[in-house]
Design a protein around this motif. Structure first.
Motif, PDB file in Angstrom:
ATOM      1  N   GLU A 106      40.595  58.258  23.900  1.00 12.87           N
ATOM      2  CA  GLU A 106      41.825  58.049  24.919  1.00 12.87           C
ATOM      3  C   GLU A 106      41.840  56.855  25.582  1.00 12.87           C
ATOM      4  N   LYS A 107      40.566  56.819  26.150  1.00 11.03           N
ATOM      5  CA  LYS A 107      40.598  55.838  27.164  1.00 11.03           C
ATOM      6  C   LYS A 107      39.269  54.974  27.373  1.00 11.03           C
ATOM      7  N   LEU A 108      39.097  53.891  27.588  1.00 11.69           N
ATOM      8  CA  LEU A 108      37.963  53.088  27.923  1.00 11.69           C
ATOM      9  C   LEU A 108      38.069  52.588  29.191  1.00 11.69           C
ATOM     10  N   ILE A 109      37.052  52.893  30.105  1.00 10.24           N
ATOM     11  CA  ILE A 109      37.026  52.682  31.631  1.00 10.24           C
ATOM     12  C   ILE A 109      35.827  51.851  31.921  1.00 10.24           C
ATOM     13  N   PHE A 110      36.146  50.748  32.516  1.00 10.64           N
ATOM     14  CA  PHE A 110      34.979  49.934  33.196  1.00 10.64           C
ATOM     15  C   PHE A 110      34.959  50.261  34.615  1.00 10.64           C
ATOM     16  N   VAL A 111      33.918  50.590  34.956  1.00  6.08           N
ATOM     17  CA  VAL A 111      33.417  50.842  36.467  1.00  6.08           C
ATOM     18  C   VAL A 111      32.811  49.396  36.848  1.00  6.08           C
ATOM     19  N   ILE A 112      33.679  48.498  37.676  1.00  4.95           N
ATOM     20  CA  ILE A 112      33.160  47.171  37.954  1.00  4.95           C
ATOM     21  C   ILE A 112      32.920  47.109  39.385  1.00  4.95           C
ATOM     22  N   GLU A 113      32.704  45.829  39.537  1.00  7.54           N
ATOM     23  CA  GLU A 113      32.406  45.438  41.187  1.00  7.54           C
ATOM     24  C   GLU A 113      33.847  45.320  42.145  1.00  7.54           C
ATOM     25  N   GLY A 114      34.719  44.752  41.454  1.00 13.54           N
ATOM     26  CA  GLY A 114      36.155  44.500  42.313  1.00 13.54           C
ATOM     27  C   GLY A 114      36.873  45.594  41.867  1.00 13.54           C
ATOM     28  N   ARG A 115      38.179  45.464  42.435  1.00 13.73           N
ATOM     29  CA  ARG A 115      39.150  46.411  42.359  1.00 13.73           C
ATOM     30  C   ARG A 115      39.908  46.721  40.846  1.00 13.73           C
ATOM     31  N   GLY A 116      39.933  45.141  40.251  1.00 16.07           N
ATOM     32  CA  GLY A 116      40.426  44.925  39.042  1.00 16.07           C
ATOM     33  C   GLY A 116      41.053  43.470  38.959  1.00 16.07           C
ATOM     34  N   VAL A 117      42.037  43.252  38.244  1.00 16.33           N
ATOM     35  CA  VAL A 117      42.502  41.963  37.885  1.00 16.33           C
ATOM     36  C   VAL A 117      43.363  41.592  39.128  1.00 16.33           C
ATOM     37  N   VAL A 118      42.945  40.209  39.715  1.00 15.56           N
ATOM     38  CA  VAL A 118      43.737  39.715  40.751  1.00 15.56           C
ATOM     39  C   VAL A 118      44.167  38.144  40.045  1.00 15.56           C
ATOM     40  N   ASN A 119      45.406  38.212  40.265  1.00 17.42           N
ATOM     41  CA  ASN A 119      45.861  36.983  39.307  1.00 17.42           C
ATOM     42  C   ASN A 119      45.794  35.622  40.259  1.00 17.42           C
ATOM     43  N   PRO A 120      46.094  34.371  39.425  1.00 17.98           N
ATOM     44  CA  PRO A 120      45.688  33.397  40.336  1.00 17.98           C
ATOM     45  C   PRO A 120      46.499  33.033  41.550  1.00 17.98           C
ATOM     46  N   GLU A 121      47.586  33.738  41.829  1.00 13.87           N
ATOM     47  CA  GLU A 121      48.336  33.749  43.030  1.00 13.87           C
ATOM     48  C   GLU A 121      47.732  34.540  44.033  1.00 13.87           C
ATOM     49  N   GLY A 122      46.686  35.322  43.515  1.00 13.41           N
ATOM     50  CA  GLY A 122      45.868  36.012  44.689  1.00 13.41           C
ATOM     51  C   GLY A 122      46.732  37.482  44.602  1.00 13.41           C
ATOM     52  N   GLU A 123      47.584  37.891  43.764  1.00  7.22           N
ATOM     53  CA  GLU A 123      48.104  39.221  43.835  1.00  7.22           C
ATOM     54  C   GLU A 123      47.358  40.330  42.850  1.00  7.22           C
ATOM     55  N   PHE A 124      47.144  41.377  43.228  1.00  7.72           N
ATOM     56  CA  PHE A 124      46.515  42.316  42.471  1.00  7.72           C
ATOM     57  C   PHE A 124      47.301  42.988  41.551  1.00  7.72           C
ATOM     58  N   VAL A 125      46.979  43.026  40.300  1.00  8.85           N
ATOM     59  CA  VAL A 125      47.771  43.394  38.993  1.00  8.85           C
ATOM     60  C   VAL A 125      47.506  44.764  38.699  1.00  8.85           C
ATOM     61  N   SER A 126      48.394  45.648  38.873  1.00  6.74           N
ATOM     62  CA  SER A 126      48.192  47.192  38.397  1.00  6.74           C
ATOM     63  C   SER A 126      48.058  47.455  37.039  1.00  6.74           C
ATOM     64  N   THR A 127      49.180  46.996  36.085  1.00 10.19           N
ATOM     65  CA  THR A 127      49.211  47.085  34.861  1.00 10.19           C
ATOM     66  C   THR A 127      49.465  45.934  34.214  1.00 10.19           C
ATOM     67  N   LEU A 128      48.996  45.899  32.964  1.00 13.59           N
ATOM     68  CA  LEU A 128      49.143  44.713  31.980  1.00 13.59           C
ATOM     69  C   LEU A 128      49.259  45.235  30.558  1.00 13.59           C
ATOM     70  N   THR A 129      50.052  44.755  29.835  1.00 15.45           N
ATOM     71  CA  THR A 129      49.906  44.716  28.515  1.00 15.45           C
ATOM     72  C   THR A 129      48.829  43.995  27.833  1.00 15.45           C
ATOM     73  N   ALA A 130      48.372  44.256  26.675  1.00 16.79           N
ATOM     74  CA  ALA A 130      47.102  43.414  25.971  1.00 16.79           C
ATOM     75  C   ALA A 130      47.625  41.903  26.090  1.00 16.79           C
ATOM     76  N   GLN A 131      48.823  41.692  25.802  1.00 20.29           N
ATOM     77  CA  GLN A 131      49.384  40.383  25.445  1.00 20.29           C
ATOM     78  C   GLN A 131      49.403  39.439  26.849  1.00 20.29           C
ATOM     79  N   GLN A 132      49.779  40.425  27.972  1.00 20.51           N
ATOM     80  CA  GLN A 132      49.722  39.817  29.264  1.00 20.51           C
ATOM     81  C   GLN A 132      48.430  39.611  29.850  1.00 20.51           C
ATOM     82  N   ALA A 133      47.261  40.389  29.422  1.00 19.14           N
ATOM     83  CA  ALA A 133      45.958  40.239  29.834  1.00 19.14           C
ATOM     84  C   ALA A 133      45.345  39.085  29.026  1.00 19.14           C
ATOM     85  N   GLU A 134      45.709  39.009  27.816  1.00 14.30           N
ATOM     86  CA  GLU A 134      45.178  37.686  27.094  1.00 14.30           C
ATOM     87  C   GLU A 134      45.751  36.396  27.795  1.00 14.30           C
TER      88      GLU A 134
END
Ligand code: ARG
Length: 435
Positions: free
Chosen positions: A200-228
């Motif tokens: 149902e889920k694949l969860i990575f427990v990592i160093e940072g909080r998650g994705v921060v985009n080049p504008e410096g904003e934290f990104v809470s949700t992404l589609t696979a396409q947006q992530a690519e």
């Protein structure tokens, strides 16, 4: 004293608790997360997941542990295009690192002191030769030796363990038919496990909080396409660059959701899983927000959203019966399966127009652009019916419509059938948007 916040959070968690029961989650924990002592809190939360009926497959990394041992024994590290070249000496180190890390995790998962949340849980940990590996071989003339890749996963054996209520713990080491052990990467193994087990889920427990985009904003949700797209553009954090591709791959393989959560923030796994907003980054296979035609079953939700607005006089009062009769003209906006907005469209084909009515978004989700989504939906629907304009009657929200391309018009522009019913007491203003 009654703790209101606790009660609300617990209620927010309830649908997730129900949805996750009996489901398989592959949890990939980086070697750093175990090394820095962050695992003790995390192990309590993993225990809680298992006690809620989630089937957990835990894969751990050993990168920093290998590095530390190589240094201690004075063995040089060798890499070829980001993969470690594992010679026989290094493979010895890999086994030591894997063994020590695994025992550390098992010990933490077995904790059950009276004053810990794990008291009475008696979690059972299973392991074994579930992963068949093969050598990566010679890459660009470099013999990768004991660096391997997954060849086969014994899903049968893993499922049996999970069905028995056990947690399956796997180290990034696989075994070949020739009786040798191979050094695997944790992220690749985790993604393959998730696909093979139809998790149902694949969860990575990592160093940072998650994705921060080049504008410096934290990104809470992404589609696979947006992530690519983000990965292609580059400039992401090191750990995100390492793990995000596997999260994307898993969702492309059909896993509904993959997540990145931090091991530094105590409780981040729980708040990611049991709140609707989460705290990490989620990569979702399906769009989270859906606008669809309403059905009779949605009437309760629609009423909950419109009643407060009716009371303030922003919307005209509608009876339940009226809604039931007209339900096919309504659309609702769902976010993660819960309804947060509605809109109605009444076509007047003889006048080439449609009325947009009853546009409402529940107060907790204002400023998410849900109103716009509902408006776009109606515009699209009206266009496909060959209509040329939308009109709306409003007393208090004129500006919202003006900002979105509507212009004030007089009553004569309304379809005749509508003019006859114009409510002279309400004295709504009329706004029209050509399509
Ligand atoms: N709790 C829900 C889930 O686990 C939603 C999580 C949303 N998380 C996010 N980062 N947007 O599926």
């Amino acid at each position: 004293m009654l703790n209101r916040e606790f009660v609300l959070s617990f209620r927010e968690a309830a649908p997730y608790i129900n949805a996750f029961r009996g489901k398989t989650f592959v949890l990939a924990v980086s070697g750093e997360a175990v090394m820095e002592g962050g695992f003790s809190k995390l192990s309590q939360d993993i225990n809680l997941l298992v006690s809620l009926g989630v089937r957990v497959v835990l894969v751990h990394g050993i990168r920093p542990q290998i590095e530390a041992l190589l240094k201690r024994f004075g063995i040089a590290r060798m890499f070829h295009s980001d993969r470690r070249v594992t010679d026989a000496n290094t493979m010895d180190i890999v086994k030591q690192a894997a063994g020590a890390t695994r025992y550390e995790i098992e010990a933490q998962l077995s904790m059950g002191m009276h004053n810990s949340p794990m008291h009475g849980a008696h979690l059972r940990v299973a392991g074994g030769n579930f992963i068949t590996a093969q050598p990566l071989g010679v890459l660009d003339g470099v013999d990768m030796q004991y660096t391997g890749q997954v060849r086969r996963i014994d899903t049968e054996a893993i499922r049996t363990r999970l069905e028995a209520g056990e947690l399956v713990l796997l180290s990034p080491v696989g075994f070949s038919l020739t009786g040798e052990a191979f050094n695997l990467t944790m992220e690749e193994m985790a993604a393959q496990l998730a696909s093979a087990l139809k998790a149902e889920k694949l969860i990575f427990v990592i160093e940072g909080r998650g994705v921060v985009n080049p504008e410096g904003e934290f990104v809470s949700t992404l589609t696979a396409q947006q992530a690519e797209n983000l990965l292609k553009a580059g400039h992401l954090q090191r750990d995100v660059t390492a793990y995000l591709p596997y999260a994307v791959k898993a969702t492309r393989d059909g896993i509904p959701r993959a997540h990145l959560v931090s091991h530094h923030e105590d409780g981040s796994l729980l708040s990611e899983l049991f709140t609707s907003g989460g705290t990490g980054t989620m990569i979702a296979r399906d769009a989270l927000v859906k606008v669809r035609t309403a059905t009779i079953d949605d009437i309760g939700s629609i009423l909950n959203i419109v009643r407060p607005l009716e009371e303030k006089g922003i919307l005209v009062r509608r009876s339940r019966e009226h809604l039931e009769m007209d339900i096919a003209r309504y659309s609702v906006l769902e976010h993660d399966g819960k309804i947060y907005g509605c809109v109605a469209m009444h076509p007047f084909p003889e006048a080439g127009m449609a009325e947009l009515a009853c546009l409402a978004v529940s107060s907790e989700k204002r400023e998410h652009g849900f109103g716009e989504s509902l408006l776009h939906h109606v515009e699209y629907k009206a266009r496909t019916q060959g209509l040329k304009a939308l009109f709306v009657l409003t007393t208090q929200t004129a500006h919202w419509f003006i900002e979105r391309g509507f212009a004030e018009a007089d009553r004569a522009t309304l379809p005749m059938a509508k003019q006859a019913f114009y409510n002279h007491q309400r004295r709504s203003k009329i706004f029209v948007k050509p399509l």
